[in-house]
Design a protein around this motif. Structure first.
Motif, PDB file in Angstrom:
ATOM      1  N   THR A  30       0.903  -1.252  -0.110  1.00 25.12           N
ATOM      2  CA  THR A  30      -0.137  -0.056  -0.118  1.00 25.12           C
ATOM      3  C   THR A  30       1.042   1.361  -0.022  1.00 25.12           C
ATOM      4  N   TYR A  31       0.571   2.098  -0.942  1.00 23.24           N
ATOM      5  CA  TYR A  31       1.278   3.408  -1.235  1.00 23.24           C
ATOM      6  C   TYR A  31       1.311   4.173   0.332  1.00 23.24           C
ATOM      7  N   GLY A  32       2.432   4.570   0.842  1.00 21.25           N
ATOM      8  CA  GLY A  32       2.381   5.482   1.907  1.00 21.25           C
ATOM      9  C   GLY A  32       2.615   6.837   1.842  1.00 21.25           C
ATOM     10  N   GLY A  33       3.419   7.088   0.793  1.00 21.11           N
ATOM     11  CA  GLY A  33       3.829   8.736   0.665  1.00 21.11           C
ATOM     12  C   GLY A  33       4.962   8.942   0.176  1.00 21.11           C
ATOM     13  N   VAL A  34       5.504  10.285   0.004  1.00 23.05           N
ATOM     14  CA  VAL A  34       6.798  10.740  -0.029  1.00 23.05           C
ATOM     15  C   VAL A  34       7.589  10.869   1.041  1.00 23.05           C
ATOM     16  N   LEU A  35       8.901  10.223   1.137  1.00 21.74           N
ATOM     17  CA  LEU A  35       9.713  10.586   2.186  1.00 21.74           C
ATOM     18  C   LEU A  35      10.424  11.829   2.239  1.00 21.74           C
ATOM     19  N   VAL A  36      10.992  11.938   0.951  1.00 20.16           N
ATOM     20  CA  VAL A  36      11.969  13.061   0.777  1.00 20.16           C
ATOM     21  C   VAL A  36      11.893  13.190  -0.646  1.00 20.16           C
ATOM     22  N   ASP A  37      12.173  14.593  -1.028  1.00 18.07           N
ATOM     23  CA  ASP A  37      12.384  15.291  -2.445  1.00 18.07           C
ATOM     24  C   ASP A  37      13.326  16.077  -2.381  1.00 18.07           C
ATOM     25  N   ILE A  38      14.246  15.894  -3.334  1.00 24.35           N
ATOM     26  CA  ILE A  38      15.473  16.651  -3.331  1.00 24.35           C
ATOM     27  C   ILE A  38      15.472  18.162  -3.612  1.00 24.35           C
ATOM     28  N   GLY A  39      14.123  18.423  -3.996  1.00 12.80           N
ATOM     29  CA  GLY A  39      13.686  19.792  -4.353  1.00 12.80           C
ATOM     30  C   GLY A  39      12.718  20.402  -3.518  1.00 12.80           C
ATOM     31  N   ASP A  40      12.368  19.558  -2.579  1.00 15.33           N
ATOM     32  CA  ASP A  40      11.196  20.008  -1.735  1.00 15.33           C
ATOM     33  C   ASP A  40       9.885  20.009  -2.302  1.00 15.33           C
ATOM     34  N   LEU A  41       9.608  19.472  -3.637  1.00 16.05           N
ATOM     35  CA  LEU A  41       8.490  19.309  -4.153  1.00 16.05           C
ATOM     36  C   LEU A  41       7.439  18.584  -3.297  1.00 16.05           C
ATOM     37  N   GLN A  65      16.501   3.022  11.124  1.00 14.93           N
ATOM     38  CA  GLN A  65      16.144   3.279  12.385  1.00 14.93           C
ATOM     39  C   GLN A  65      17.391   3.179  13.325  1.00 14.93           C
ATOM     40  N   ILE A  66      17.620   4.513  13.996  1.00 14.28           N
ATOM     41  CA  ILE A  66      18.553   4.352  14.957  1.00 14.28           C
ATOM     42  C   ILE A  66      17.994   4.792  16.283  1.00 14.28           C
ATOM     43  N   GLU A  67      18.039   3.590  17.095  1.00 14.56           N
ATOM     44  CA  GLU A  67      17.074   3.602  18.314  1.00 14.56           C
ATOM     45  C   GLU A  67      15.772   3.934  18.232  1.00 14.56           C
ATOM     46  N   ASP A  68      15.292   5.111  18.666  1.00 14.10           N
ATOM     47  CA  ASP A  68      13.840   5.448  18.480  1.00 14.10           C
ATOM     48  C   ASP A  68      13.654   6.236  17.186  1.00 14.10           C
ATOM     49  N   GLN A  69      14.522   6.630  16.552  1.00 18.39           N
ATOM     50  CA  GLN A  69      14.623   7.649  15.686  1.00 18.39           C
ATOM     51  C   GLN A  69      14.606   6.999  14.222  1.00 18.39           C
ATOM     52  N   TRP A  70      13.835   7.494  13.154  1.00 18.57           N
ATOM     53  CA  TRP A  70      14.075   7.073  11.597  1.00 18.57           C
ATOM     54  C   TRP A  70      14.582   8.144  10.906  1.00 18.57           C
ATOM     55  N   TYR A  71      15.516   7.647   9.914  1.00 14.37           N
ATOM     56  CA  TYR A  71      16.147   8.513   9.177  1.00 14.37           C
ATOM     57  C   TYR A  71      16.012   8.250   7.638  1.00 14.37           C
ATOM     58  N   ILE A  72      15.819   9.190   6.807  1.00 17.21           N
ATOM     59  CA  ILE A  72      15.825   8.854   5.423  1.00 17.21           C
ATOM     60  C   ILE A  72      17.182   9.253   4.942  1.00 17.21           C
ATOM     61  N   LYS A  91      15.908  13.641   9.403  1.00 17.62           N
ATOM     62  CA  LYS A  91      15.285  12.768  10.179  1.00 17.62           C
ATOM     63  C   LYS A  91      13.798  12.737   9.601  1.00 17.62           C
ATOM     64  N   LEU A  92      13.079  11.638  10.006  1.00 15.88           N
ATOM     65  CA  LEU A  92      11.724  11.250   9.680  1.00 15.88           C
ATOM     66  C   LEU A  92      10.849  11.403  10.756  1.00 15.88           C
ATOM     67  N   GLU A  93       9.669  11.987  10.729  1.00 21.43           N
ATOM     68  CA  GLU A  93       8.681  12.002  11.706  1.00 21.43           C
ATOM     69  C   GLU A  93       7.520  11.152  11.210  1.00 21.43           C
ATOM     70  N   ARG A  94       6.863  10.359  12.436  1.00 24.89           N
ATOM     71  CA  ARG A  94       5.955   9.545  12.072  1.00 24.89           C
ATOM     72  C   ARG A  94       4.504  10.273  12.263  1.00 24.89           C
ATOM     73  N   ARG A  95       3.682   9.783  11.327  1.00 26.39           N
ATOM     74  CA  ARG A  95       2.276  10.608  11.686  1.00 26.39           C
ATOM     75  C   ARG A  95       1.422   9.465  12.529  1.00 26.39           C
ATOM     76  N   ALA A 103       9.873  14.658   4.972  1.00 23.58           N
ATOM     77  CA  ALA A 103      10.992  15.422   5.298  1.00 23.58           C
ATOM     78  C   ALA A 103      11.257  16.538   4.475  1.00 23.58           C
ATOM     79  N   GLU A 104      11.423  17.527   5.166  1.00 26.33           N
ATOM     80  CA  GLU A 104      11.895  18.813   4.596  1.00 26.33           C
ATOM     81  C   GLU A 104      13.326  18.817   4.302  1.00 26.33           C
TER      82      GLU A 104
END
Length: 262
Positions: A30-41, A65-72, A91-95, A103-104
Motif C-alpha cells: 500500500t502506497y505510504g507517501g513521499v519520504l523526501v524530495d531533493i527539491g522539496d516538491l 532506524q537508529i534507536e527510536d528515531q527513523w532517518y532517510i 530525520k523522519l517524523e511519524r504520523r 521530510a523537509e
C-alpha cells in the motif's frame, strides 16, 4: 517497522523517495507517501519542477532506524551532473496512522537539533539553491550548457572525497542559497567569504521571499581573490533559516559564512 514490511523506491519523477507498506514481503503493498524530495516538491503544494528549492536529478536511498528515531538517506547532484553526488540525511517524523511525513530538506543532517546561531559554516551545507529564473534538471540533455547561468555545488579539485573544499559556484544576480535551520539569538554580525569577479550586495533574510532583510553586505571582488566581507545582522531570535541572495554584476563563488557577536 511495527510488524509491517516497508519498501522504499524512487517514483517516476526520480527526484523523490517514496514508500509502500505490506504485511508480507511479497505484498500486496500500500502506497505510504513521499519520504523526501531533493527539491522539496509537494511540500506546501508546490509541484513546479522549474521552481523547486534545489536542482533536480535522480536520487537513491534508504530508511534506517537508529534507536527510536527513523532517518532517510538520499543524495543530490553536484557539478551540474546527474553522476556527481552528495550524500545527505534527514530525520523522519511519524504520523498518527504509523506512516511518515515528508521530510523537509535542511542543512542539519544527522545533528540532533538545529545548528548553533554562532560560528562558521561552509556554503556546501546549503539545502536550497536556485537562480533568478528558478531551477532545472541535471538528468536531461546537456545540463551544463542549459544551466550555464545557474549556481551549482562544486569543488576546486576532482569530485572525490579527499577534496573537501566544496562551495557554491556561479551565483549571478538574483541567485539564492538557503540554509536551515539555526537557533538565532546572540549573533549581530555576519561575514561571507567569496571568490569571483563581482560587485554588488549579498542580502541575507530569514524568509525565502526576502520580505525581511536581515543584512546587506557590500561586495567588490576580483576574479582570483578570496575575501571576507562583513555586515550588521538584525534577525529575530529562535529557529530561523538563512537565505543569501546576490544582487549585482558579475559572479560570486560562495565559500562560507560566519555568524558573530561583536
Amino acid at each position: 517497522m511495527d510488524g509491517k514490511y516497508c519498501f522504499v523506491y524512487s517514483s517516476e519523477h526520480n527526484h523523490d523517495l517514496c514508500y509502500a507498506m505490506a504485511d508480507s514481503p511479497k505484498g500486496p503493498f500500500t502506497y505510504g507517501g513521499v519520504l523526501v524530495d531533493i527539491g522539496d516538491l509537494y511540500l506546501n503544494g508546490n509541484e513546479d519542477e522549474t521552481h523547486a528549492s534545489n536542482y533536480l536529478g535522480n536520487t537513491h536511498g534508504e530508511m534506517l532506524q537508529i534507536e527510536d528515531q527513523w532517518y532517510i538517506f538520499y543524495h543530490r547532484q553536484t557539478n551540474r551532473s546527474s553522476y556527481a553526488r552528495q550524500a545527505c540525511a534527514e530525520k523522519l517524523e511519524r504520523r498518527n496512522d504509523g506512516g511518515f511525513q515528508q521530510a523537509e530538506i535542511t542543512s542539519c543532517g544527522l545533528n540532533q537539533g538545529v545548528l548553533k546561531g554562532i560560528g562558521a559554516y561552509e556554503a556546501r551545507i546549503a539545502c536550497n539553491l536556485w537562480s533568478i529564473n528558478g531551477t532545472g534538471r541535471y538528468d536531461g540533455k546537456s545540463p551544463k550548457q542549459k544551466l550555464k547561468d545557474h549556481p551549482y555545488f562544486t569543488q576546486s579539485g576532482k569530485d572525490r572525497e579527499n577534496n573537501g573544499d566544496q562551495y557554491i559556484a556561479n551565483m549571478k544576480n538574483g541567485s539564492v542559497a538557503g540554509f536551515k535551520y539555526f537557533e538565532m539569538g546572540e549573533a549581530n554580525q555576519i561575514g561571507i567569504t567569496i571568490q569571483g569577479n563581482a560587485k554588488g550586495t549579498m542580502q541575507v533574510s530569514d524568509k525565502s521571499d526576502f520580505e525581511n532583510i536581515c543584512a546587506e553586505i557590500e561586495v567588490s571582488n576580483r576574479e582570483k581573490e578570496m575575501h571576507t566581507y562583513k555586515g550588521a545582522l538584525n534577525i529575530p531570535r529562535g529557529k530561523r533559516a538563512l537565505f543569501f541572495r546576490f544582487q549585482g554584476e558579475g559572479t560570486v563563488d560562495f565559500h562560507s559564512f560566519e555568524l558573530m557577536k561583536d
